[in-house]
Design a protein around this motif. Structure first.
Motif, PDB file in Angstrom:
ATOM      1  N   VAL A  35       2.531 -12.480  40.512  1.00 50.38           N
ATOM      2  CA  VAL A  35       3.114 -12.067  41.779  1.00 50.38           C
ATOM      3  C   VAL A  35       4.629 -11.962  41.593  1.00 50.38           C
ATOM      4  O   VAL A  35       5.259 -12.879  41.070  1.00 50.38           O
ATOM      5  CB  VAL A  35       2.805 -13.061  42.907  1.00 50.38           C
ATOM      6  CG1 VAL A  35       3.572 -12.688  44.169  1.00 50.38           C
ATOM      7  CG2 VAL A  35       1.309 -13.088  43.197  1.00 50.38           C
ATOM      8  N   GLN A  81       1.924   0.158  50.049  1.00 46.82           N
ATOM      9  CA  GLN A  81       2.354  -0.615  51.222  1.00 46.82           C
ATOM     10  C   GLN A  81       1.606  -0.218  52.472  1.00 46.82           C
ATOM     11  O   GLN A  81       0.900  -0.996  53.078  1.00 46.82           O
ATOM     12  CB  GLN A  81       3.840  -0.367  51.470  1.00 46.82           C
ATOM     13  CG  GLN A  81       4.729  -1.376  50.831  1.00 46.82           C
ATOM     14  CD  GLN A  81       6.195  -1.079  51.079  1.00 46.82           C
ATOM     15  OE1 GLN A  81       6.566  -0.639  52.162  1.00 46.82           O
ATOM     16  NE2 GLN A  81       7.019  -1.315  50.100  1.00 46.82           N
ATOM     17  N   GLU A 158       3.250  -4.805  48.062  1.00 49.54           N
ATOM     18  CA  GLU A 158       3.239  -5.407  49.410  1.00 49.54           C
ATOM     19  C   GLU A 158       2.106  -4.858  50.259  1.00 49.54           C
ATOM     20  O   GLU A 158       2.333  -4.335  51.350  1.00 49.54           O
ATOM     21  CB  GLU A 158       4.578  -5.128  50.128  1.00 49.54           C
ATOM     22  CG  GLU A 158       5.747  -5.825  49.469  1.00 49.54           C
ATOM     23  CD  GLU A 158       6.974  -5.864  50.364  1.00 49.54           C
ATOM     24  OE1 GLU A 158       6.844  -6.378  51.489  1.00 49.54           O
ATOM     25  OE2 GLU A 158       8.044  -5.396  49.933  1.00 49.54           O
ATOM     26  N   GLY A 161       1.964  -6.221  53.986  1.00 56.46           N
ATOM     27  CA  GLY A 161       3.207  -6.349  54.740  1.00 56.46           C
ATOM     28  C   GLY A 161       3.093  -5.869  56.187  1.00 56.46           C
ATOM     29  O   GLY A 161       3.841  -6.318  57.041  1.00 56.46           O
ATOM     30  N   ARG A 168      -3.725 -11.109  57.552  1.00 58.38           N
ATOM     31  CA  ARG A 168      -3.076 -11.272  56.261  1.00 58.38           C
ATOM     32  C   ARG A 168      -3.700 -12.421  55.468  1.00 58.38           C
ATOM     33  O   ARG A 168      -4.016 -12.262  54.291  1.00 58.38           O
ATOM     34  CB  ARG A 168      -1.582 -11.523  56.486  1.00 58.38           C
ATOM     35  CG  ARG A 168      -0.770 -11.380  55.234  1.00 58.38           C
ATOM     36  CD  ARG A 168       0.704 -11.290  55.545  1.00 58.38           C
ATOM     37  NE  ARG A 168       1.447 -11.120  54.299  1.00 58.38           N
ATOM     38  CZ  ARG A 168       2.689 -10.652  54.237  1.00 58.38           C
ATOM     39  NH1 ARG A 168       3.314 -10.297  55.338  1.00 58.38           N
ATOM     40  NH2 ARG A 168       3.294 -10.528  53.083  1.00 58.38           N
ATOM     41  N   GLN A 172      -5.693 -12.130  51.930  1.00 62.93           N
ATOM     42  CA  GLN A 172      -5.321 -12.874  50.726  1.00 62.93           C
ATOM     43  C   GLN A 172      -6.553 -13.520  50.123  1.00 62.93           C
ATOM     44  O   GLN A 172      -6.780 -13.466  48.911  1.00 62.93           O
ATOM     45  CB  GLN A 172      -4.267 -13.933  51.083  1.00 62.93           C
ATOM     46  CG  GLN A 172      -2.900 -13.330  51.338  1.00 62.93           C
ATOM     47  CD  GLN A 172      -1.997 -14.255  52.131  1.00 62.93           C
ATOM     48  OE1 GLN A 172      -2.269 -15.430  52.271  1.00 62.93           O
ATOM     49  NE2 GLN A 172      -0.925 -13.712  52.670  1.00 62.93           N
ATOM     50  N   THR A 190       5.365  -9.105  46.737  1.00 62.06           N
ATOM     51  CA  THR A 190       5.424  -9.614  48.104  1.00 62.06           C
ATOM     52  C   THR A 190       6.785 -10.252  48.379  1.00 62.06           C
ATOM     53  O   THR A 190       7.550 -10.518  47.451  1.00 62.06           O
ATOM     54  CB  THR A 190       4.315 -10.651  48.369  1.00 62.06           C
ATOM     55  OG1 THR A 190       4.328 -11.029  49.739  1.00 62.06           O
ATOM     56  CG2 THR A 190       4.491 -11.894  47.518  1.00 62.06           C
ATOM     57  N   ASN A 191       7.062 -10.508  49.653  1.00 61.00           N
ATOM     58  CA  ASN A 191       8.251 -11.300  49.987  1.00 61.00           C
ATOM     59  C   ASN A 191       7.831 -12.589  50.687  1.00 61.00           C
ATOM     60  O   ASN A 191       8.636 -13.268  51.292  1.00 61.00           O
ATOM     61  CB  ASN A 191       9.220 -10.492  50.855  1.00 61.00           C
ATOM     62  CG  ASN A 191       8.570  -9.982  52.114  1.00 61.00           C
ATOM     63  OD1 ASN A 191       7.479 -10.429  52.491  1.00 61.00           O
ATOM     64  ND2 ASN A 191       9.223  -9.054  52.784  1.00 61.00           N
ATOM     65  N   ASN A 192       6.527 -12.900  50.568  1.00 64.95           N
ATOM     66  CA  ASN A 192       5.973 -14.035  51.284  1.00 64.95           C
ATOM     67  C   ASN A 192       5.580 -15.126  50.284  1.00 64.95           C
ATOM     68  O   ASN A 192       4.705 -14.942  49.444  1.00 64.95           O
ATOM     69  CB  ASN A 192       4.752 -13.523  52.065  1.00 64.95           C
ATOM     70  CG  ASN A 192       4.119 -14.591  52.916  1.00 64.95           C
ATOM     71  OD1 ASN A 192       3.872 -15.698  52.454  1.00 64.95           O
ATOM     72  ND2 ASN A 192       3.855 -14.256  54.153  1.00 64.95           N
ATOM     73  N   GLU A 195       1.888 -16.359  50.333  1.00 67.68           N
ATOM     74  CA  GLU A 195       1.004 -15.361  49.751  1.00 67.68           C
ATOM     75  C   GLU A 195       1.076 -15.431  48.228  1.00 67.68           C
ATOM     76  O   GLU A 195       0.055 -15.406  47.535  1.00 67.68           O
ATOM     77  CB  GLU A 195       1.427 -13.974  50.247  1.00 67.68           C
ATOM     78  CG  GLU A 195       0.500 -12.843  49.889  1.00 67.68           C
ATOM     79  CD  GLU A 195       0.800 -11.600  50.718  1.00 67.68           C
ATOM     80  OE1 GLU A 195       0.306 -11.535  51.859  1.00 67.68           O
ATOM     81  OE2 GLU A 195       1.544 -10.714  50.258  1.00 67.68           O
TER      82      GLU A 195
END
Lengths: 247, 260
Positions: A35, A81, A158, A161, A168, A172, A190-192, A195
């Protein structure tokens, strides 16, 4: 498997140079789930597009299975995305699009599509058009479509997103289940943090503009993971410290 | 769903009926205008039935004029879309075609189709060729513009998807560009159809010996307003019918609905 060596990307706009990626080197092993975790709007999609062969690095090199990437190829499947399904095709048509381009006969195509539609849990929706599906279901179709061409590498940019929090989480878990059943080399953007922790064998943390590799975390927690186990929360806190310092 | 449809039908019928009623009131009850220039709906209906068999004063029955007009319209229109749609698609997809065709197209486009009539009469006389050419000019422009715009609006991510699956540029055009432009192309076909009828009537008024436009023009000369209206209503009805056929075709061909 995937190897990026000193990859840089600079966009030029009216003589103004904008350095997006700076000297990125990373390796992804076969069937490893990596990731790439990065803040904000910086360069993550560009990095995926370079690996996919849709964009070109200005310096450095990217090789997949030992071959230089110089254009898109069916061995590298991409999940985008926003779902990017073809609205004029049914679920079956979308999933079977790759095999169709590969020249598979209709019957085989249908069987293959059916297999992956079942795998992502959409049996019964073969004849539905994307407009009738929810956001989560569309992303399932997107995953099935990428899988159906039997790529050795899956690039996921993403993909969740735009989904609501509940969906979400569910997606996952689904990605984890699908990947465990049918392993591929995955690069997931991702920016999470949650996740990333839930899915990754290894997390590569990127810095903000220009994007560089900041840190790497090997995640050894047993799968499927528990979002609220003490180990999970501890790792989450540790990584979030690093993320914050990049801002 | 069914109730909604019924409601829609009721309101549409009522709207047409009200229009006829107001027309009747103005013409027959209050007699606002002289009936020779402003005939009532009944008089027009009678003229309509009479015109089905009577050839005076314009040399033909309604059927004969209608067939003459349809021949010209369909010939010009079909030629226009058969050439316009593929040309627009190629211009939208291939930069080189765009560079070659666009400047010419941009110069020719502002000339109103009716402006071609004098030259066409000079070159081709007042037969079907001259009129069909004028209609071709009117139909081809919207067909090109819409196909071009539709192709240009193809979602780049859709193109990426096709390319990552190994599709060639031409395959991508066939499997992604054209299906995604189809709603726009159909919108263009409808605009082209409207433009064709407009050009037809203008062409027939100026240069013809038969057809609905000619019929309207002849009846103006002898002051028969009811026959003029019969001609206009026929044009309206046939135009609506052709649009309906196009829309039915569109429903069959454009699948899945669109929104991103």
């Amino acid at each position: 498997m995937i190897s990026c060596k000193h990859v840089s990307k600079t966009f030029e706009n009216n003589g103004q140079k904008n350095e997006v990626l700076k000297d990125i080197s990373l390796e992804v092993a076969e069937n490893e789930f990596v990731v790439i975790l990065g803040p904000g709007q910086c360069g993550k999609t560009t990095l995926v597009n370079i690996m996919a062969g849709l964009d070109h690095e200005t310096a450095g090199s990217v090789t997949v299975n030992g071959k230089q990437v110089d254009g898109p190829a069916p061995e590298r499947g991409v999940v985008y995305q926003k779902t990017a399904l073809f609205p004029w095709l049914t679920v079956e048509g979308n999933v079977g699009f790759g095999p169709k381009m590969a020249g598979l006969p209709k019957k085989e195509r249908k069987e293959k599509a059916k297999h992956y539609i079942d795998l992502v849990g959409l049996s019964g929706f073969e004849k539905s058009y994307p407009i009738k599906l929810s956001g989560g279901m569309r992303q399932r179709v997107g995953i099935a479509r990428a899988y159906c061409n039997n790529p050795s590498v899956l690039l996921m940019d993403e993909p969740f997103g735009h989904l609501d929090a509940q969906t979400r989480y569910l997606m996952q878990e689904e990605v984890e289940r699908i990947w465990s059943q049918d392993k591929r080399t995955v690069v997931f953007i991702t920016n999470n943090i949650e996740e990333a922790l839930y899915l990754a064998d290894r997390i590569i943390l990127l810095s903000n503009c220009p994007t560089t590799v900041r840190n790497e975390f090997k995640i050894d927690l047993p799968r499927p993971r528990d979002y609220i186990s003490p180990e999970f929360l501890k790792l989450r806190e540790e990584i979030s410290k690093h993320v914050e310092t990049t801002e | 769903m069914k109730e909604k449809k019924l409601k829609y039908t009721l309101i549409s019928t009522a709207s047409v009926f009200c229009f006829l009623l107001i027309w009747y009131l103005i013409a027959d009850v209050f007699k606002v205008f002289p009936s020779s220039t402003f005939p009532s709906p009944f008089k027009v209906a009678t003229a309509f039935v009479r015109k089905l068999t009577v050839t005076t004063p314009d040399g033909g029955t309604l059927g004969k004029h209608l067939i003459a007009s349809l021949k010209v319209v369909l010939l010009g229109y079909l030629l226009g879309i058969v050439i316009g749609v593929p040309l627009g698609i190629l211009m939208g997809w291939y930069r080189r075609v765009d560079l070659i065709v666009k400047p010419l197209f941009d110069l020719i486009r502002p000339i109103p189709p009716v402006g071609w009539i004098p030259l066409m009469i000079l070159w081709l006389g007042i037969g079907i060729q001259a009129k069909a050419t004028v209609i071709f000019v009117s139909a081809v422009t919207p067909a090109i513009i819409n196909a071009y715009t539709g192709i240009k609006q193809t979602n780049p991510v859709h193109i990426w998807v096709a390319r990552t699956f190994g599709a060639s540029n031409f395959e991508t055009l066939l499997k992604v560009g054209i299906p995604s432009a189809l709603p726009m192309i159909f919108a263009g076909l409808k605009v082209s159809l409207g433009a064709s009828w407009m050009a037809l009537v203008a062409a027939e008024m100026l240069a013809s010996t038969e057809g609905l436009g000619y019929m309207i023009q002849m009846n103006r000369m002898v002051g028969k307003a009811d026959n003029i209206m019969v001609g206009m209503i026929t044009i309206g009805l046939v135009g609506a019918l052709l649009t309906y056929i196009l829309e039915t075709l569109e429903k069959k061909l454009v699948k899945g609905g669109r929104n991103k």
